[in-house]
Design a protein around this motif. Sequence first.
Motif, PDB file in Angstrom:
ATOM      1  N   ALA A 282       0.993  -1.078  -0.061  1.00 25.31           N
ATOM      2  CA  ALA A 282      -0.142   0.100   0.042  1.00 25.31           C
ATOM      3  C   ALA A 282       0.798   1.179   0.031  1.00 25.31           C
ATOM      4  N   ARG A 286       0.776   4.354  -2.586  1.00 22.58           N
ATOM      5  CA  ARG A 286       0.209   5.583  -2.391  1.00 22.58           C
ATOM      6  C   ARG A 286       1.259   6.623  -2.474  1.00 22.58           C
ATOM      7  N   ASN A 339      -8.461  -5.001   4.898  1.00 21.47           N
ATOM      8  CA  ASN A 339      -7.919  -3.205   4.453  1.00 21.47           C
ATOM      9  C   ASN A 339      -8.164  -2.561   5.502  1.00 21.47           C
ATOM     10  N   ASP A 340      -9.065  -2.711   6.541  1.00 22.80           N
ATOM     11  CA  ASP A 340      -9.429  -1.213   7.599  1.00 22.80           C
ATOM     12  C   ASP A 340      -7.849  -1.529   8.317  1.00 22.80           C
ATOM     13  N   GLU A 343      -5.466   0.342   6.286  1.00 23.23           N
ATOM     14  CA  GLU A 343      -5.589   1.622   6.170  1.00 23.23           C
ATOM     15  C   GLU A 343      -5.240   2.732   7.646  1.00 23.23           C
ATOM     16  N   PHE A 346      -1.946   4.533   8.008  1.00 25.36           N
ATOM     17  CA  PHE A 346      -1.567   5.655   7.297  1.00 25.36           C
ATOM     18  C   PHE A 346      -2.524   6.970   7.724  1.00 25.36           C
ATOM     19  N   ALA A 347      -3.215   6.823   8.719  1.00 30.47           N
ATOM     20  CA  ALA A 347      -3.981   7.547   9.550  1.00 30.47           C
ATOM     21  C   ALA A 347      -3.127   8.787  10.020  1.00 30.47           C
TER      22      ALA A 347
END
Length: 363
Positions: A282, A286, A339-340, A343, A346-347
């Motif tokens: 990811a 990104r 996926n969560d 994610e 990257f928060a």
Amino acid sequence: MADRASETTAEETSRGTAEVLFERRGRLGIATLNRPKAVNALTAGMAAAMLDQLTRWADDDAVATLLVRGAGDRGLCAGGDIVAIYQDMLDGGDASADFWAVEYRLNLLISEYPKPYVAFMDGLVLGGGVGISAHGSVRIVTERTRMGMPETTIGFVPDVGGTLLLSRSPGETGTHAALTGAHLSGADALFLGLADTFVPSARLGELATVLETEPAEAAVARFAGTAPPSVLAAQQEWIDACYASDDAGEIVDRLRTVGGEAVGVADTIETKSPTAVKVALASLRRVRGLTLGEALEQEYRVGLRFLAGPDFREGIRAQVVDKDRTPHWVPASLAEVSNDDVEAYFAPLGDRELKLSKERDNV
């Protein structure tokens, strides 16, 4: 009176430490990483000293060219001091975050350096060693070069701008290098865009002497040789086909379908931290289109999340501390990493964000 060609100023001597040495010889400023028993693994103090001295030399008219090299015969730099990072995680401290903040500023400075920045990428050049070399303007590999970003092996992801560098490699070859953590030859590094010139290892000393008095571009051109063929280049067709997916599980399935040597690659990926593999993939997706400063900010965000998770600590324990080579990853498979979960790495960090881009805008 000392020979001016080997002059070391009093100021520069005072800036050095036992772990990194600085000297000026003629018009050449030299930074020598000086932890040969640890293959010159980068400590927080070394990164801070380099950032300070390189900043000084950038404005010093007596210095025309910079050279970074490693002491001993094993390599330039085997990466960051992960034992120190491991201890910091056990202690619940902020030393690793502080180290990365300085190290990433050093990486950015090297990428923007106003003078030729020559890196002797001889022997091992791993992780943080890539950060202090592959962002330079004159990147030299040899027949002894063994380069790589092996972070997924220890439950981490490529950093020091490595995600950006590998995202720019031909096709999906950079993705392959990131997920497998494979060691790369000098020829492979040239193919991936991590280096510029091949010079036989035995001639590096002579080249360093010439750099004291001659412009870097002309001097390096005189010593440049022909690299052997890149193994990675010969594999690009099946690498591109297998790694085109944005799903790590699908990449592994494609590798097994292709068969042959790709099956072994699939096996390798499945030994790595599943979380690290998915977050690394990811990260590479990104980072496309970002500046180096923005990429480093993203890597810092991700890195702090790995410090808080289980796999980074477990990976260092298994590979470096206990050396049992049997890490217990949590979760244990790619399918279990949602996926969560990815994610969340990257928060935004809020007040803890590294703001390199904003710092550059304010200069």
